[in-house]
Design a protein around this motif. Sequence first.
Motif, PDB file in Angstrom:
ATOM      1  N   PRO A 183       0.817  -1.229   0.000  1.00  0.00           N
ATOM      2  CA  PRO A 183       0.000   0.000   0.000  1.00  0.00           C
ATOM      3  C   PRO A 183       0.848   1.275   0.000  1.00  0.00           C
ATOM      4  N   ALA A 184       1.951   1.271   0.759  1.00  0.00           N
ATOM      5  CA  ALA A 184       2.809   2.458   0.765  1.00  0.00           C
ATOM      6  C   ALA A 184       3.499   2.650  -0.571  1.00  0.00           C
ATOM      7  N   ALA A 185       3.835   1.554  -1.259  1.00  0.00           N
ATOM      8  CA  ALA A 185       4.473   1.643  -2.568  1.00  0.00           C
ATOM      9  C   ALA A 185       3.481   1.860  -3.698  1.00  0.00           C
ATOM     10  N   ARG A 186       2.171   1.841  -3.387  1.00  0.00           N
ATOM     11  CA  ARG A 186       1.107   2.043  -4.381  1.00  0.00           C
ATOM     12  C   ARG A 186       1.195   1.001  -5.491  1.00  0.00           C
ATOM     13  N   LEU A 187       1.350  -0.252  -5.077  1.00  0.00           N
ATOM     14  CA  LEU A 187       1.437  -1.362  -6.009  1.00  0.00           C
ATOM     15  C   LEU A 187       0.471  -2.452  -5.573  1.00  0.00           C
ATOM     16  N   THR A 188      -0.100  -3.125  -6.533  1.00  0.00           N
ATOM     17  CA  THR A 188      -0.868  -4.316  -6.247  1.00  0.00           C
ATOM     18  C   THR A 188       0.071  -5.521  -6.215  1.00  0.00           C
ATOM     19  N   GLU A 189      -0.457  -6.628  -5.745  1.00  0.00           N
ATOM     20  CA  GLU A 189       0.384  -7.821  -5.668  1.00  0.00           C
ATOM     21  C   GLU A 189       0.780  -8.310  -7.051  1.00  0.00           C
ATOM     22  N   ASP A 190      -0.129  -8.206  -8.032  1.00  0.00           N
ATOM     23  CA  ASP A 190       0.203  -8.627  -9.389  1.00  0.00           C
ATOM     24  C   ASP A 190       1.253  -7.718 -10.017  1.00  0.00           C
ATOM     25  N   GLN A 191       1.155  -6.414  -9.761  1.00  0.00           N
ATOM     26  CA  GLN A 191       2.163  -5.491 -10.288  1.00  0.00           C
ATOM     27  C   GLN A 191       3.531  -5.755  -9.678  1.00  0.00           C
ATOM     28  N   ARG A 195       6.970  -7.130 -11.657  1.00  0.00           N
ATOM     29  CA  ARG A 195       8.238  -6.414 -11.546  1.00  0.00           C
ATOM     30  C   ARG A 195       9.317  -7.298 -10.938  1.00  0.00           C
ATOM     31  N   TRP A 196       8.960  -8.096  -9.957  1.00  0.00           N
ATOM     32  CA  TRP A 196       9.927  -8.973  -9.301  1.00  0.00           C
ATOM     33  C   TRP A 196      10.457 -10.032 -10.269  1.00  0.00           C
ATOM     34  N   GLU A 197       9.581 -10.618 -11.049  1.00  0.00           N
ATOM     35  CA  GLU A 197      10.020 -11.636 -12.003  1.00  0.00           C
ATOM     36  C   GLU A 197      10.881 -11.027 -13.105  1.00  0.00           C
ATOM     37  N   ALA A 198      10.515  -9.830 -13.569  1.00  0.00           N
ATOM     38  CA  ALA A 198      11.304  -9.192 -14.627  1.00  0.00           C
ATOM     39  C   ALA A 198      12.707  -8.847 -14.153  1.00  0.00           C
ATOM     40  N   GLU A 199      12.854  -8.458 -12.896  1.00  0.00           N
ATOM     41  CA  GLU A 199      14.173  -8.128 -12.370  1.00  0.00           C
ATOM     42  C   GLU A 199      15.050  -9.369 -12.200  1.00  0.00           C
TER      43      GLU A 199
END
Length: 541
Positions: A183-191, A195-199
Motif C-alpha cells: 500500500p505504501a508503494a502504491r502497487l498491487t500484488e500482481d504489479q 516487476r519482481w520476475e522481470a528483475e
Amino acid sequence: MGGLRELAAPSVVPGPSGVAIRTRLGQLTAADEEVLRRVGAHLGTLACRDLKARCRDGPGHDAKAWAVRKRELTPLSSARWAGAITKATHEQWALARRCALAHLQSLEAGIRTLRHRLALPLGQKGGKRAPGGYRSRREWHAKSRRLRVLEDRLARERAAWQAGTVHVVRGGKRLARMRHQLPAARLTEDQWRARWEAERWFLRADGESGKRYGNETIRISPDGEVSIRLPAPLSNLANAPHGRYVLTGRIGFAHRGPEWADRVAVNRAIAYRIHHDTARGRWYVTASWQKPASQPVPLAAALADGVIGVDTNADHLAAWRLDVHGNPTGNPRRFSYDLSGTAGHRDAQLRHALTRLLNWARSCNMRAIAVEDLDFTAEKTREKHGGRKRFRRLIAGLPTGRLRARLTSMADQTGITVVAVDPAYTSKWGAQHWQKPLTSSTRRTTRHDAASIAIGRRAQGYPLRRRTTPPRAHRSDVHGHRTVQAAPDAPGREGPRRLPGPRTRSVPPDAERTRATRTPTTVRDVRGEREWVQDPLLLTD
C-alpha cells in the motif's frame, strides 16, 4: 595556518573506459514477447542456482570451482550462456563482498563516534574536527543503548565477513522488502510480482571479437535485425536455422549509432542486455563495449585558456568562468535540477543540467571544468550529525559520485577536460574573499558563486584570496602594486595603480600656475575694521 589540513594537488580526471547505449525494442509481436519471457525466466532460474553455489563456496572459490559450475550449466543452456551466467554471478558476489566491507567500516566509525561523545561531559561543545558531548542525560542514555546495539551488530557482521558469508538477493533487497509494504508503494500484488520476475530474468550476453557482428548469442545486424540463440531446452521455439529466434522489429541506436555500426561492421566485441520495463510495458536493449583508455591531457594544456569553476549543490550547479590569471569574467551561471522522484527522473535532471553546462563551456571556448572531489562517506553517519537531520539530508542529496562520473563521460565527447580539486575551505574562503567585492547593485553574488571562483583558482594553482597583502611597511605605492591575479611575466604587473601626480587631492596639479589669479578667501570684520585671512590647509599624506 598550522591547524589547516594539507591540500591535495589538482588532478585531471581520467576519461571513461567503456560505453553503454540503449534503445527500445519496438514492433514486437505477442509471440516475440512470449519467447523473451520464457528465455529470461529459464536463464534467471539457472542464475539463481549458480549464485547459491557461488555463495556456498565463499572466499575459497577458485578457477577449478568456476569451471565445475560452468560445466553444470552448459547442458541446460549453452556454453556461451553458461559463461555469461557464471561471470555475472561472480561479479555480483564480489560487489556484495565489497558492500559488506563498507558496512563494517561504517559500523566501526559509528561506534568510535559514540564512544567519544559518551566519554565527554554533558553539554560540552565540540569543534570542527570532533563532535562534543550530548545535550542531556536522556540523550546520553539513549546513545549508550545504541552503542550496545551497534557493537552486537558489528560482532555479527564481522563473524559473517570472516566466514565469507554475503547477503545478496537477485532482484534487489529493496524490491524484496517492498512486498510487505505494497500500500505504501502504491502497487498491487500482481504489479509487484511482474516487476519482481522481470528483475530476476537473465537476458545478457558478453561479446566476442571475431564472431559475426561481435556477439554470437545476442546478435544485432547493421540493419537492426535482432536474433537470439535459444537455450537447449527451448530450441523448439526457434524460427531460424541453428536454434535461433529472430525478432520481428528492427532497432537503431540514436546515440553513438555510427560508433556502434563501425564495431559491428568489423565484428568487434559488443555485449547486449535485454530487459523489460513493467511500468511502461516496453522492452529495451542495451549495448556496451570497452574502449581503450585515452591519454589524459596535461593539466597545463587543459588550463591554457582558463577554466570554469563549478560548485555542486543539492539543487543547482553554480559556475563562473575564470581567465588564465584567475580573474572571474562575465556573470555567474546557475544550472538548476530537481533530484526528487524516481531514479530515472533524477538522472534525467542531472544529465540536462550537465548538457547546459557543457554547451555553455563550448560557447566560451573553454577546455577545462573544475569540480570538487567530494566524498561524504564519513559525514553521513547518524552518530556524528544525529540531531541535524536537515544537514544530513542535504549532504545525502548531493550528487557527488554520479555527477562526476556523468560529467566525465559527457565531457569526453566534447573535448573538455574535468579537473578535480580538493574541496577544503572553498565555500568559506570564497565567501570571505570574493562574495562581497563581486556584489553590486545589478548583480547579487551568492556564497555558491564565490565558491565556484575558489574552485577554479585552486585548479589553476592560485591562492583563493584576491590579493597578497604586502608587509605593513610597504603598503604604499613606493613598491608598486602587488597582486596574485597576474602571471609573473605579465607586462605592467608591478606598475603603479594610478598616474603620477600629487599625492593628495587637496591641491590640484596646476596650483602654482593659478594661485595668482584665484580670488583669495578672506573675511572682513566690519566692526573691528580689521582683515582676517584664512590659514593655509595642512597638506599631509
